[in-house]
Scaffold this active site. Structure first.
Site, PDB file in Angstrom:
ATOM      1  CG  HIS A 171      -1.966   1.046   1.246  1.00 30.43           C
ATOM      2  ND1 HIS A 171      -3.168   0.914   1.922  1.00 30.43           N
ATOM      3  CD2 HIS A 171      -1.994   2.292   0.708  1.00 30.43           C
ATOM      4  CE1 HIS A 171      -3.877   2.020   1.790  1.00 30.43           C
ATOM      5  NE2 HIS A 171      -3.173   2.887   1.065  1.00 30.43           N
ATOM      6  CG  HIS A 181      -1.384   6.165  -2.535  1.00 31.25           C
ATOM      7  ND1 HIS A 181      -2.532   6.009  -3.286  1.00 31.25           N
ATOM      8  CD2 HIS A 181      -1.677   5.687  -1.303  1.00 31.25           C
ATOM      9  CE1 HIS A 181      -3.481   5.469  -2.533  1.00 31.25           C
ATOM     10  NE2 HIS A 181      -2.982   5.260  -1.326  1.00 31.25           N
ATOM     11  CG  HIS A 235      -7.730   3.336  -0.379  1.00 33.11           C
ATOM     12  ND1 HIS A 235      -7.037   2.781  -1.420  1.00 33.11           N
ATOM     13  CD2 HIS A 235      -6.839   4.114   0.298  1.00 33.11           C
ATOM     14  CE1 HIS A 235      -5.773   3.209  -1.365  1.00 33.11           C
ATOM     15  NE2 HIS A 235      -5.629   4.018  -0.343  1.00 33.11           N
ATOM     16  CD  GLU A 242      -7.645   6.477   4.490  1.00 32.44           C
ATOM     17  OE1 GLU A 242      -8.178   6.461   3.355  1.00 32.44           O
ATOM     18  OE2 GLU A 242      -6.536   7.024   4.714  1.00 32.44           O
ATOM     19  CG  ASP A 250      -1.773   5.652   2.740  1.00 30.89           C
ATOM     20  OD1 ASP A 250      -1.991   5.441   1.540  1.00 30.89           O
ATOM     21  OD2 ASP A 250      -2.633   6.103   3.522  1.00 30.89           O
ATOM     22  CG  ASP A 251      -0.167   8.935   0.522  1.00 28.47           C
ATOM     23  OD1 ASP A 251      -0.069   8.900  -0.714  1.00 28.47           O
ATOM     24  OD2 ASP A 251      -1.181   8.557   1.135  1.00 28.47           O
TER      25      ASP A 251
HETATM   26  N1  ADE Z   1      -4.651   8.694  -2.013  1.00 32.05           N
HETATM   27  C1  ADE Z   1      -3.422   8.736  -1.504  1.00 32.05           C
HETATM   28  N2  ADE Z   1      -3.427   8.336  -0.231  1.00 32.05           N
HETATM   29  C2  ADE Z   1      -4.711   8.005   0.068  1.00 32.05           C
HETATM   30  C3  ADE Z   1      -5.361   7.515   1.225  1.00 32.05           C
HETATM   31  N3  ADE Z   1      -4.713   7.265   2.361  1.00 32.05           N
HETATM   32  N4  ADE Z   1      -6.686   7.326   1.175  1.00 32.05           N
HETATM   33  C4  ADE Z   1      -7.365   7.580   0.057  1.00 32.05           C
HETATM   34  N5  ADE Z   1      -6.794   8.036  -1.056  1.00 32.05           N
HETATM   35  C5  ADE Z   1      -5.477   8.244  -1.056  1.00 32.05           C
HETATM   36 ZN    ZN Z   2      -3.824   4.745   0.480  1.00 27.10          ZN
END
Ligand code: ADE
Ligand code: ZN
Length: 341
Positions: free
Chosen positions: A17, A19, A197, A200, A278-279
């Site tokens: 996971h 991005h 997703h 969340e 994630d990011d």
């Molecule tokens: N795009 C990038 N990170 C995300 C996340 N945590 N949830 C939804 N969309 C995303």
């Molecule tokens: Zn994500």
């Protein structure tokens, strides 16, 4: 480095996971802005970092889409991917299934092929030079409509042999999985894997929809599934992998603190959880840091860490021979190196 951190860094693991646009560090953002003549609403790297204080998912998404605006050329996408791979090579990461958001780029006039060719070049280089394998998951932006998702799937047609699956990301609440039932069915018919997703910020009903209507192979996040015992039972029964993101959950206020993170509970319930970033450029840590901070806050045991590492490969879309090779590497590592012995 603590013994625990050293053990975690050496433990073979996969990231499921991530991005790739969320790995854009402010330094690279500025470099690409300069290279491409793109104006940024920030005067310095420090100012960008100061803006990374989020109250929720949408706060983050607004700044994330703005940051992605500096990505213009094939070389930019290559450099973005390589910066990420170089970073996780030091975390003991052996395999990545990376999300990309083509609509964020095609809606700005960037060709689908520019994004793909740049990312694929970085992925090939990472495999050759760093020994990290990877595959691509094309995410549909759920705040956009079904027709836009179908157009994106069509644009991906020439590249389908280099895309392992499709996913669903962006603003969750108000955009249930049901909205993308037909495009996910079309992707499945093309032989693609499916992830979404769900749970969340969205309710357990969205996780049910991802399972029952989209028929996903994995759930991304899934935190709110814990609110519904019948849903937990179903996820455990199906052996469905959850791609959990501790530092993301902290930064986006899905959890109040890492000590309150449900990762340990998920494992106790028999859920197949994994740890992911994630990011990472926005949430304060790459794969290794997510592992180390979660292990520390939740006092994860050696057995739990090994389960999490195994889950990252058994939950991947790698072929069975590759999964078996990685599991054998985990076993060999665990026998030879323990911070607890
Ligand atoms: N795009 C990038 N990170 C995300 C996340 N945590 N949830 C939804 N969309 C995303
Ligand atoms: Zn994500």
């Amino acid at each position: 480095m603590s013994d625990l951190a050293a053990f975690i860094r050496g433990l073979p693991k996969a990231e499921l996971h991530l991005h790739i646009e969320g790995s854009l560090e402010p330094e690279l953002m500025f470099e690409l802005a300069r290279r491409n003549g793109v104006a940024l609403p920030f005067a310095s790297v420090e100012e960008v970092r100061a803006a990374y204080a989020f109250s929720n998912l949408q706060d983050f998404l607004d700044i994330y889409y703005q940051g992605a605006g500096v990505l213009i050329t094939e070389r930019d996408f290559h450099d973005l991917a390589m910066a990420y791979f170089r970073r996780v090579a030091t975390d003991g990461c052996r395999h990545v299934e990376l999300f990309f958001d083509p609509q964020t780029h095609t809606d700005r006039g960037i060709a689908f092929s520019t994004v793909m060719d740049g990312l694929l070049a970085g992925m090939a280089e990472a495999e050759r030079d760093l020994g990290i394998t990877s595959s691509l998951i094309l995410c549909f932006l759920r705040h956009l409509d079904e027709a836009a998702a179908f157009a994106t799937l069509k644009a991906a047609e020439p590249y389908l042999d280099r895309i392992v699956g499709v996913g669903l990301d962006s603003s969750e609440v108000g955009h249930p999985p049901l909205k993308f039932a037909r495009v996910f069915a079309a992707a499945r018919a093309k032989g693609l894997k499916l992830v979404a997703h769900a749970g969340e910020e969205g309710p357990p009903e969205y996780v049910w929809e991802a399972l029952d209507i989209l028929d996903v192979d994995r759930i991304d996040h899934g935190n709110r599934a814990l609110e519904d015992p019948a849903l937990v039972k179903r996820l455990v029964h199906d052996g469905k992998t959850l791609t959990v993101c501790p530092l993301s959950n902290l930064k986006l206020r899905v959890v109040p603190s890492l000590k309150d993170h449900p990762l340990r509970t998920m494992l106790d319930l028999g859920l197949k959880a994994t740890i992911n970033s994630d990011d990472p450029a926005y949430f304060g840590g790459y794969l290794g840091q997510n592992w180390i901070q979660a292990a520390d806050a939740l006092e994860l045991s050696l057995a739990e860490l090994i389960t999490l590492a195994r889950n990252s490969f058994t939950g991947s879309f790698l072929p069975p021979e590759a999964v078996a090779r990685h599991l054998a590497a985990i076993d060999a590592y665990a026998e030879g190196s323990s911070p607890y012995s």
